[in-house]
Scaffold this motif. Structure first.
Motif, mmCIF file in Angstrom:
data_model
loop_
_atom_site.group_PDB
_atom_site.id
_atom_site.type_symbol
_atom_site.label_atom_id
_atom_site.label_comp_id
_atom_site.label_asym_id
_atom_site.label_seq_id
_atom_site.Cartn_x
_atom_site.Cartn_y
_atom_site.Cartn_z
ATOM 1 N N VAL A 431 0.867 -1.180 0.000
ATOM 2 C CA VAL A 431 0.000 0.000 0.000
ATOM 3 C C VAL A 431 0.894 1.216 0.000
ATOM 4 C CG1 VAL A 431 -1.706 1.321 1.298
ATOM 5 C CG2 VAL A 431 -1.886 -1.172 1.199
ATOM 6 N N PHE A 432 0.754 2.047 -1.025
ATOM 7 C CA PHE A 432 1.559 3.253 -1.116
ATOM 8 C C PHE A 432 0.986 4.357 -0.225
ATOM 9 C CE2 PHE A 432 3.210 2.013 -5.580
ATOM 10 C CZ PHE A 432 4.188 1.234 -4.987
ATOM 11 N N SER A 433 1.671 5.467 -0.169
ATOM 12 C CA SER A 433 1.276 6.556 0.728
ATOM 13 C C SER A 433 -0.106 7.124 0.402
ATOM 14 C CB SER A 433 2.314 7.689 0.666
ATOM 15 O OG SER A 433 2.472 8.154 -0.670
ATOM 16 N N ASN A 434 -0.567 6.946 -0.817
ATOM 17 C CA ASN A 434 -1.897 7.431 -1.181
ATOM 18 C C ASN A 434 -3.014 6.493 -0.745
ATOM 19 O OD1 ASN A 434 -1.589 5.310 -2.952
ATOM 20 N ND2 ASN A 434 -1.814 6.520 -4.829
ATOM 21 N N GLY A 435 -2.649 5.387 -0.082
ATOM 22 C CA GLY A 435 -3.643 4.447 0.410
ATOM 23 C C GLY A 435 -4.140 3.459 -0.610
ATOM 24 N N LYS A 436 -3.546 3.449 -1.806
ATOM 25 C CA LYS A 436 -3.993 2.552 -2.869
ATOM 26 C C LYS A 436 -3.178 1.260 -2.862
ATOM 27 C CE LYS A 436 -6.929 5.539 -4.611
ATOM 28 N NZ LYS A 436 -8.386 5.320 -4.537
ATOM 29 N N PRO A 437 -3.858 0.104 -2.877
ATOM 30 C CA PRO A 437 -3.130 -1.170 -2.936
ATOM 31 C C PRO A 437 -2.526 -1.391 -4.316
ATOM 32 C CG PRO A 437 -5.495 -1.569 -3.013
ATOM 33 C CD PRO A 437 -5.315 -0.096 -2.772
ATOM 34 N N ARG A 438 -1.400 -2.082 -4.354
ATOM 35 C CA ARG A 438 -0.702 -2.321 -5.610
ATOM 36 C C ARG A 438 -0.083 -3.722 -5.593
ATOM 37 N NH1 ARG A 438 1.743 1.780 -8.757
ATOM 38 N NH2 ARG A 438 0.248 3.125 -7.661
ATOM 39 N N ILE A 439 -0.261 -4.474 -6.672
ATOM 40 C CA ILE A 439 0.437 -5.740 -6.849
ATOM 41 C C ILE A 439 1.873 -5.434 -7.258
ATOM 42 C CG2 ILE A 439 0.535 -7.885 -8.166
ATOM 43 C CD1 ILE A 439 -1.858 -7.755 -6.339
ATOM 44 N N ILE A 440 2.853 -6.072 -6.616
ATOM 45 C CA ILE A 440 4.249 -5.764 -6.945
ATOM 46 C C ILE A 440 5.049 -7.005 -7.358
ATOM 47 C CG2 ILE A 440 4.377 -3.682 -5.529
ATOM 48 C CD1 ILE A 440 5.654 -5.347 -3.320
ATOM 49 N N GLN A 441 4.450 -8.187 -7.195
ATOM 50 C CA GLN A 441 5.189 -9.393 -7.599
ATOM 51 C C GLN A 441 4.212 -10.554 -7.782
ATOM 52 O OE1 GLN A 441 7.904 -11.959 -5.004
ATOM 53 N NE2 GLN A 441 9.380 -10.544 -5.900
ATOM 54 N N ILE A 442 4.412 -11.324 -8.848
ATOM 55 C CA ILE A 442 3.604 -12.514 -9.120
ATOM 56 C C ILE A 442 4.555 -13.645 -9.483
ATOM 57 C CG2 ILE A 442 1.793 -13.550 -10.548
ATOM 58 C CD1 ILE A 442 0.807 -10.677 -11.138
ATOM 59 N N LYS A 443 4.462 -14.765 -8.743
ATOM 60 C CA LYS A 443 5.307 -15.935 -9.012
ATOM 61 C C LYS A 443 6.788 -15.569 -9.058
ATOM 62 C CE LYS A 443 3.873 -18.786 -12.187
ATOM 63 N NZ LYS A 443 3.359 -19.319 -13.476
ATOM 64 N N GLY A 444 7.195 -14.633 -8.208
ATOM 65 C CA GLY A 444 8.590 -14.220 -8.153
ATOM 66 C C GLY A 444 8.989 -13.242 -9.238
ATOM 67 N N ILE A 445 8.068 -12.849 -10.095
ATOM 68 C CA ILE A 445 8.342 -11.903 -11.176
ATOM 69 C C ILE A 445 7.879 -10.516 -10.738
ATOM 70 C CG2 ILE A 445 7.770 -11.258 -13.548
ATOM 71 C CD1 ILE A 445 7.427 -14.238 -14.157
ATOM 72 N N ASN A 446 8.773 -9.547 -10.746
ATOM 73 C CA ASN A 446 8.452 -8.195 -10.301
ATOM 74 C C ASN A 446 7.628 -7.453 -11.353
ATOM 75 O OD1 ASN A 446 9.876 -8.481 -7.875
ATOM 76 N ND2 ASN A 446 11.805 -7.881 -8.857
ATOM 77 N N MET A 447 6.586 -6.796 -10.907
ATOM 78 C CA MET A 447 5.800 -5.891 -11.744
ATOM 79 C C MET A 447 4.948 -5.044 -10.810
ATOM 80 S SD MET A 447 2.465 -7.898 -13.226
ATOM 81 C CE MET A 447 3.353 -8.690 -14.527
ATOM 82 N N GLU A 448 4.524 -3.889 -11.269
ATOM 83 C CA GLU A 448 3.636 -3.049 -10.482
ATOM 84 C C GLU A 448 2.328 -2.911 -11.228
ATOM 85 O OE1 GLU A 448 4.966 0.654 -9.008
ATOM 86 O OE2 GLU A 448 6.705 -0.163 -7.953
ATOM 87 N N ALA A 449 1.206 -3.225 -10.547
ATOM 88 C CA ALA A 449 -0.094 -3.197 -11.212
ATOM 89 C C ALA A 449 -1.186 -2.847 -10.215
ATOM 90 C CB ALA A 449 -0.392 -4.547 -11.859
#
Length: 529
Positions: A431-449
């Motif tokens: 969760v970033f400072s703006n309070g919005k949740p974010r996916i940052i990793q899937i199956k060990g692969i980094n990404m921001e979504a």
């Protein structure tokens, strides 16, 4: 003083529970059937206690200016618009375990009635006939019972059947091998269950995945002379196909307590040979009615008087003090769980949740409940944030929770790992400072979504031209890409594409994408925002 309306027939004990806890209550058990009158008066009440007769529709909820909680005495909430309630800030509660034994016992009784043709024999005998040779039954001892859905109710049915010296096989994606051993059942795939079972009993909720799970094709694959019992939900069985199978003798008998449309004044199954029908009596015992009435009254009163939340379908148990700080992490936990749950297609053995940084000092018990609810909900629609841990335990799913101080670049971090019989899959977010949740990793692969309402998840081999081919398919189908997120392990290795799509992605479009060069898996994921 808070005021509650009971608009269905509940045990009078519920009225006394409300009064003892300082809640004003109006007991009008026939009001729920009068839609216009309900709309007229609902604005006066803080709480609405119902069973199945009252329909808490979007229109009713919109007219309920003071409504804070809807309590369903029972497990099914098909008659409540949960999305509309959530949007209006109304908590929806149910009583998921109050009638489990009663429903399981009814399924066993229906199995006996079906095996020995008891209703038909009773009617014949009372008409003065003595047709002893007409009603030749079968023993259940040493027969194979196939249980579809081996959760709370299905598990009780399984243990009762084992006690009756039946061989029990069970299909349930969430049933662990250890739990199967504890119940004394053999865990099998659905196709195997259809081929082997002499009796089949359904105990699964009605979802998109389970609708018509007993299909025409499934019936064709079954043993000749199989008997089918459904005391769970109408719509799990293709009723027209079953009617044909009963008439042809492929299915020797059936016992149904639930139907695709209720009240079932007419149904294709009525009048078929060797069928037993009851009017949704699964929870109809004095003990069950008393249990669910007391439970729903206690839950609603505790919320209205003290702010305590339990067995809520649209929010976790969180105290008023911690709510503002915890809310964004609840959303993240929900999204992580739902993401993993929608991608899980094989038996679930364990769930590992890691909390790192600031979130590790919060109410992680509530967050874990939210994660589990998200994981289990795609196949168990009735599960909620409070009941999820019990449901997971009931299925032998091992839940591990780890908390630690910040170690990486993110101030807070939640990683969810799903352990199935075939693999491990992880997804992480922050969760970033703006309070919005974010996916940052899937199956060990980094990404921001950031997750949208409709997401397209694709795993593929990292080869040139894939993005162009995918874009062409979506463009030809007039599907707009709202966001496009990519990640890979390394050049030429496994890659992931996660797209937010405006509109629905149909099954034929999924098939087109699956046919593209390099595509390994394609899934459409849905999220409640």
């Amino acid at each position: 003083m808070a005021k509650v309306l009971i608009s269905d027939k509940l045990s009078p004990t519920a009225v006394q529970v409300f009064k003892d806890k300082g809640v004003e209550v109006d007991y009008l058990p026939d009001l729920g059937k009068d839609k216009d009158k309900l709309l007229e008066v609902i604005g006066q009440y803080d709480g609405l206690a119902i069973r199945s007769a009252t329909k808490a529709t979007e229109k009713v909820i919109a007219a309920a200016d003071n409504l804070k909680v809807i309590g369903r005495a029972g497990i099914g909430v098909d008659n409540v618009d949960i999305d509309a309630a959530t949007q209006r800030g109304v908590i929806v509660m149910n009583t998921p375990f109050g009638n489990s034994i009663t429903t399981a016992e009814h399924a066993i009784a229906m199995m006996f009635a079906c095996a020995r043709q008891i209703p038909a024999a009773d009617a014949s005998t009372q008409q003065g006939k003595w047709e002893k040779s007409k009603f030749m039954g079968v023993e259940i001892t040493n027969k194979t019972l196939g249980v579809i859905g081996c959760g709370n109710i299905g598990g009780i049915v399984a243990t009762r059947a084992v006690g009756l010296k039946m061989k029990v096989i069970a299909f349930d994606p969430f049933l662990s091998p250890e739990r199967a051993i504890e119940l004394g059942v053999e865990k099998v795939e659905l196709e195997d269950l259809f081929k082997r079972a002499d009796f089949i009993s359904l105990h699964t909720p009605l979802t998109d995945k389970t609708r018509n799970v007993v299909s025409r094709e499934a019936i064709a694959s079954m043993k000749d002379g199989v008997r089918i019992i459904n005391c769970a939900r109408g719509g799990l069985v293709d009723e027209e196909a079953l009617a044909e199978a009963l008439k042809s003798g492929k299915v020797a008998g059936a016992a149904f307590d639930v139907f695709s449309e209720e009240p079932a004044k007419e149904n294709v199954l009525f009048g078929c040979p060797n069928i037993v029908c009851t009017p949704h009596l699964g929870a109809s015992t004095s003990e069950a009615q008393e249990n669910v009435a007391i439970q729903v009254a206690e839950q609603m009163a505790d919320y209205l008087v003290n702010g305590a939340v339990s067995n809520a379908l649209n929010m976790p148990s969180i105290t008023a003090e911690e709510a503002p700080r915890l809310t964004p992490f609840v959303k993240l936990a929900e999204q992580l769980g739902s993401f993993a749950g929608q991608l899980t297609e094989t038996g679930l053995k364990g769930v590992r949740i890691e909390y790192e940084g600031q979130v590790a000092d919060m109410n992680t018990r509530a967050l874990t409940s939210v994660v589990l609810s998200g994981v289990l909900k795609p196949l168990l629609s009735s599960v909620n944030m409070v009941s999820a841990p019990a449901v997971a335990k009931d299925r032998g799913i091992v839940v591990e929770e780890t908390r630690r101080e910040q170690q990486g670049a993110y101030e807070n971090y939640i990683r969810l790992t799903i352990l199935t019989e075939r693999q491990e899959r992880s997804v992480a977010g922050t969760v970033f400072s703006n309070g919005k949740p974010r996916i940052i990793q899937i199956k060990g692969i980094n990404m921001e979504a950031t997750l949208g309402e409709t997401m397209l998840y694709i795993t593929n081999h990292d080869k040139p031209g894939f993005i162009g081919r995918l874009g062409t398919v979506l463009g030809q189908e007039a599907l707009n890409i709202a966001t496009f997120n990519l990640g890979r392990k390394e050049a030429g290795d496994e890659a992931i594409a996660l797209l937010e799509i405006d509109g629905d992605v149909s099954e034929p479009i999924v098939k087109q994408i699956e046919g593209l060069e390099g595509v390994v898996q394609t899934k459409v994921l849905k999220f409640a925002l």
